[in-house]
Write a protein that holds these residues in place. Structure first.
Motif, PDB file in Angstrom:
ATOM      1  N   ASP A 347      26.465  10.428  13.215  1.00 25.37           N
ATOM      2  CA  ASP A 347      27.266   9.213  13.354  1.00 25.37           C
ATOM      3  C   ASP A 347      26.849   8.547  14.661  1.00 25.37           C
ATOM      4  N   PRO A 348      26.154   7.408  14.610  1.00 24.67           N
ATOM      5  CA  PRO A 348      25.609   6.825  15.848  1.00 24.67           C
ATOM      6  C   PRO A 348      26.695   6.376  16.822  1.00 24.67           C
ATOM      7  N   ALA A 349      26.749   7.022  17.951  1.00 24.39           N
ATOM      8  CA  ALA A 349      27.610   6.620  19.073  1.00 24.39           C
ATOM      9  C   ALA A 349      29.040   6.307  18.662  1.00 24.39           C
ATOM     10  N   VAL A 464      20.779  10.601  17.506  1.00 27.22           N
ATOM     11  CA  VAL A 464      19.980   9.701  16.674  1.00 27.22           C
ATOM     12  C   VAL A 464      18.785   9.219  17.479  1.00 27.22           C
ATOM     13  N   ILE A 465      17.589   9.363  16.890  1.00 29.99           N
ATOM     14  CA  ILE A 465      16.378   8.782  17.450  1.00 29.99           C
ATOM     15  C   ILE A 465      15.860   7.817  16.394  1.00 29.99           C
ATOM     16  N   ASP A 466      15.925   6.529  16.683  1.00 26.52           N
ATOM     17  CA  ASP A 466      15.630   5.521  15.676  1.00 26.52           C
ATOM     18  C   ASP A 466      14.639   4.506  16.218  1.00 26.52           C
ATOM     19  N   HIS A 467      13.638   4.160  15.411  1.00 25.56           N
ATOM     20  CA  HIS A 467      12.657   3.145  15.774  1.00 25.56           C
ATOM     21  C   HIS A 467      12.030   3.433  17.135  1.00 25.56           C
ATOM     22  N   CYS A 468      11.559   4.637  17.304  1.00 29.75           N
ATOM     23  CA  CYS A 468      10.821   4.988  18.513  1.00 29.75           C
ATOM     24  C   CYS A 468       9.373   5.315  18.157  1.00 29.75           C
TER      25      CYS A 468
END
Length: 735
Positions: A347-349, A464-468
């Motif tokens: 659950d992002p942040a 969550v690690i997103d668009h890195c």
């Protein structure tokens, strides 16, 4: 932090060889004695140490107490405390009751010379007597009784809490050893200042640097000096707060001017308040006005006595809330990608609201970013600058929960971290739209330089690690720690690890490792390219979803260890360099709609137990059919797909054309980048923070990219950041 001390007993200088000082005037450093230790070094951890040590020789049992009143925050993993060490060799086995800048105390130990260090928070959790392996403590106590070492912490020096006790099952130490106060800055070339008082149980007489040190440490021992402590912040509003301190010792002076210094994080310069004069010990307060809402402020009490001595209290932090009093609304546009950062198990942040303090990075420096990440509290990190942040061969470790790094807020061409790695050793974090390129840092195999690009820590949850973009790692490019819960890696470009660089094992061009017993890992919408192995590797006891990814130019595809479960759907495999099955090992998996292009390797190996239904699946994730995955991922992976750098563009073009090779150094593909440092002011809204962040993300995600053979109409920014015929940002090699 400078101190004008009226009565200095000695200043103990040091070289890397060590200098022995005369003993203190009594068997212990009395309450009136303040010891200031400055130490450098990369860390007290792993297989050998680099730090400054102020110590005494002991034999047999001991009982040492000390109060740590100040520890400079040179890094979240800067340390001081009490150490019991068998020798002065950097690789010596030892026990350390450590305290870090956030005030947390825990126990660490190296069981054998040259062995890996463990602690009550990492690797030795079973020995902890407190929840989480640490507790907040200003007073520390390390005690030996026979073969048992006991570590305690206290908030007042009277009531002690046992942190851990270890015996010969953990390590064996000889009767004769060294006990003292260590300090490491966790920042090569930078000195960290620690102040201690109320030291009892030892009589330190040796001051020396241990290990590989660039900046020589030293020790000052003073008595009859003034002392001030920093108090809590109260009555905090969006634009004001009350802060203060307590003058506890005038140091023999008739009076002292008392004041507070404060600054917005991560600003370096302090602002000084008006002064009050006290003629005897007591408390003082000041009211700060004209603060900025939604910011963190660091503050410390300070005094200057009538005879010219000065002292500062420890630094504390408070956050100002928003001026908005309405409810927080968790809405905003979805990602431009089919895979949203909220589609996985994490659950992002969930903590992020319209009162969450914002930390602005105004210069692309490791110091500013480190200061922002080191804050102990919920924080949203945004960027008013673009450019390359040189981590200077350091690991940037996040230890405080509830961090949101919003790389989408930076001006073009965004943020790239080089010559270091980013470890998320915390819970409830979101990392979006940044690039991390460790490289070999021009080091040799003997250097022990083995960074990942991004890694989540063991035992962490809900990250969550997103668009890195993660490239040029030496160990792996992007990995999930052991025994984690609910981790999402989405829309990332994981490419070009260094095949034969500085890893002690030699060839190690690996993509991603999912650590043992990790639960609910979502790997969706990513591209793994030019990773020889681990695309990804799902280690023993893991439960993962691997969906809509592209694996390109690899020997080992998805590798499942025993006792693993996975749902593996809609993935595309291209250009294998072995005849091994693309999904192999010993696990149990639901395998649906996975395709291999231009080769005839089996999709599934004999060791995989296939099942008809998904062992696990996040509710929000909608899987694309495999025939749509390649074009989709080419448009949407990596940091800032609408504003890509040349290095990312090159890798994705190779994926389409079937070109590219494994590399041993970043120098083979142009070297470290030199991105433009563009700036723009950011006005973070007082409300609708979620919608603002998602809109910023979508703006840099709406790519018009079409690789060779997929269409035309590409565009890029020219060398000055102006939009031209395609969407790329130029990344010039740095020499």
């Amino acid at each position: 932090m400078a101190h004008k001390r009226r009565s200095v007993l000695r200043a103990i200088g040091v070289s890397t060889l060590g200098i022995t000082a005369a003993a203190l005037s009594s068997g212990t450093a009395a309450a009136a004695t303040i010891i200031t230790i400055r130490g450098g070094g990369t860390d007290i951890w792993n297989t050998e140490d680099a730090f400054h040590f102020y110590s005494d020789e002991v034999s047999g049992d001991f009982d040492v107490e000390v109060r740590n009143t100040y520890l400079e925050n040179t890094d979240a993993n800067a340390k001081t405390g009490i150490m019991f060490r068998e020798s002065m060799d950097p690789a010596s086995k030892n026990v350390m009751l450590r305290r870090t800048p956030n005030g947390e105390a825990s126990l660490q130990w190296r069981p054998e010379d040259g062995a890996e260090t463990v602690s009550t928070t990492s690797g030795g959790e079973d020995e902890s007597e407190v929840d989480g392996g640490s507790l907040e403590a200003e007073w520390l106590r390390l005690r030996r009784s026979g073969d048992t070492i006991e570590a305690y912490g206290s908030s007042d020096g009277d009531d002690w809490t046992l942190i851990a006790d270890i015996d010969t099952d953990q390590l064996e130490l000889s009767d004769d050893a060294y006990v003292g106060i260590p300090v490491t800055s966790h920042d090569t070339g930078t000195l960290c200042t620690a102040e201690v008082r109320d030291l009892s149980g030892i009589d330190p007489n040796d001051s020396r640097d241990i290990g590989d040190i660039e900046a020589n440490g030293d020790v000052d021992v003073a008595e009859g000096v003034p002392f001030v402590s920093t108090g809590d912040a109260t009555d905090v509003t969006a634009t004001s707060a009350t802060v203060g301190g307590e003058l506890t010792d005038l140091g023999g002076a008739d009076s002292a001017e008392c004041y507070v210094e404060y600054r917005e994080v991560p600003t370096e310069a302090w602002t000084e308040t008006e002064r009050q004069t006290l003629a005897e010990p007591g408390e003082f307060q000041v009211h700060l006005e004209d603060l900025t809402s939604r910011r963190y402020y660091e503050y410390r009490a300070a005094i200057e006595t009538s005879d010219g001595d000065g002292a500062n209290g420890s630094s504390e932090t408070f956050g100002t809330p928003s001026r908005w009093n309405g409810p927080t609304i968790r809405k905003g546009p979805d990602s431009a990608s089919n895979v949203d950062l909220a589609d996985g198990f994490a659950d992002p942040a969930p903590w992020l609201d319209d009162d969450t303090p914002v930390i602005k990075i105004r210069e692309p420096t490791r110091q500013q970013l480190s200061a922002a990440l080191s804050v102990d509290g919920p924080r949203l990190v945004v960027f008013e600058t673009s450019g390359v942040i040189d981590l200077e061969q350091q690991r940037l470790t996040v230890t405080g929960d509830e961090l949101y790094i919003a790389g989408q807020t930076a001006p073009s061409p965004g943020i790239t971290l080089v010559q270091g790695d980013l470890w998320i050793d915390a819970n409830d974090c979101v990392i979006q739209h940044i690039r991390v390129r460790p490289g070999d840092a021009n080091l040799t195999e003997e250097s022990d330089w083995e960074p990942d690009a991004i890694r989540t820590g063991d035992g962490t949850e809900n990250n969550v690690i997103d668009h890195c973009t993660t490239t040029w790692g030496v160990d792996e490019n992007l990995s999930v720690g052991y025994e984690t819960q609910n981790t999402t890696v989405s829309n990332c470009l994981v490419a070009e690890p260094l095949q034969d660089a500085t890893h002690h094992k030699g060839d190690h061009g690996y993509g991603s490792l999912i650590g043992d017993d990790s639960e609910n890992v979502t790997l969706a919408g990513n591209v793994w390219a030019h990773n020889y192995d681990r695309n990804p590797r799902l280690k023993e006891g893991t439960r993962s979803v691997v969906a809509n990814n592209v694996m390109y130019h690899y020997r080992d595809g998805i590798w499942m260890d025993p006792d693993t479960e996975a749902s593996i759907e809609g993935n595309v495999f291209r250009r294998p360099v072995s005849d091994q099955p693309n999904i192999f090992g010993d696990g149990t998996a639901a395998v649906v709609d996975n395709v291999l292009e231009d080769a005839d390797n089996p999709i599934v190996g004999d060791g995989i137990s296939e099942v008809d239904s998904r062992p696990l699946w996040p509710e929000e994730l909608d899987v694309l059919p495999s025939e749509a995955v390649l074009e989709h991922n080419l448009k949407h992976v990596g940091a800032r797909p609408a504003d890509r750098t040349e290095a990312d563009e090159r890798v994705l073009e190779q994926l389409v054309t079937g070109e590219g090779s494994y590399i041993d150094s970043q120098e083979e593909v142009g070297g470290y980048p030199d991105l433009e440092e563009n700036t723009w002011p950011i006005r973070v809204p007082q409300s609708a923070t979620h919608a603002w962040l998602r809109a910023k993300a979508r703006f840099v995600e709406k790519s018009n990219w079409f690789g060779p053979g997929l269409g035309d109409g590409r565009g890029h920014r020219d060398d000055h950041g102006h939009r031209g015929s395609d969407n790329r940002s130029r990344e010039h090699p740095k020499h």
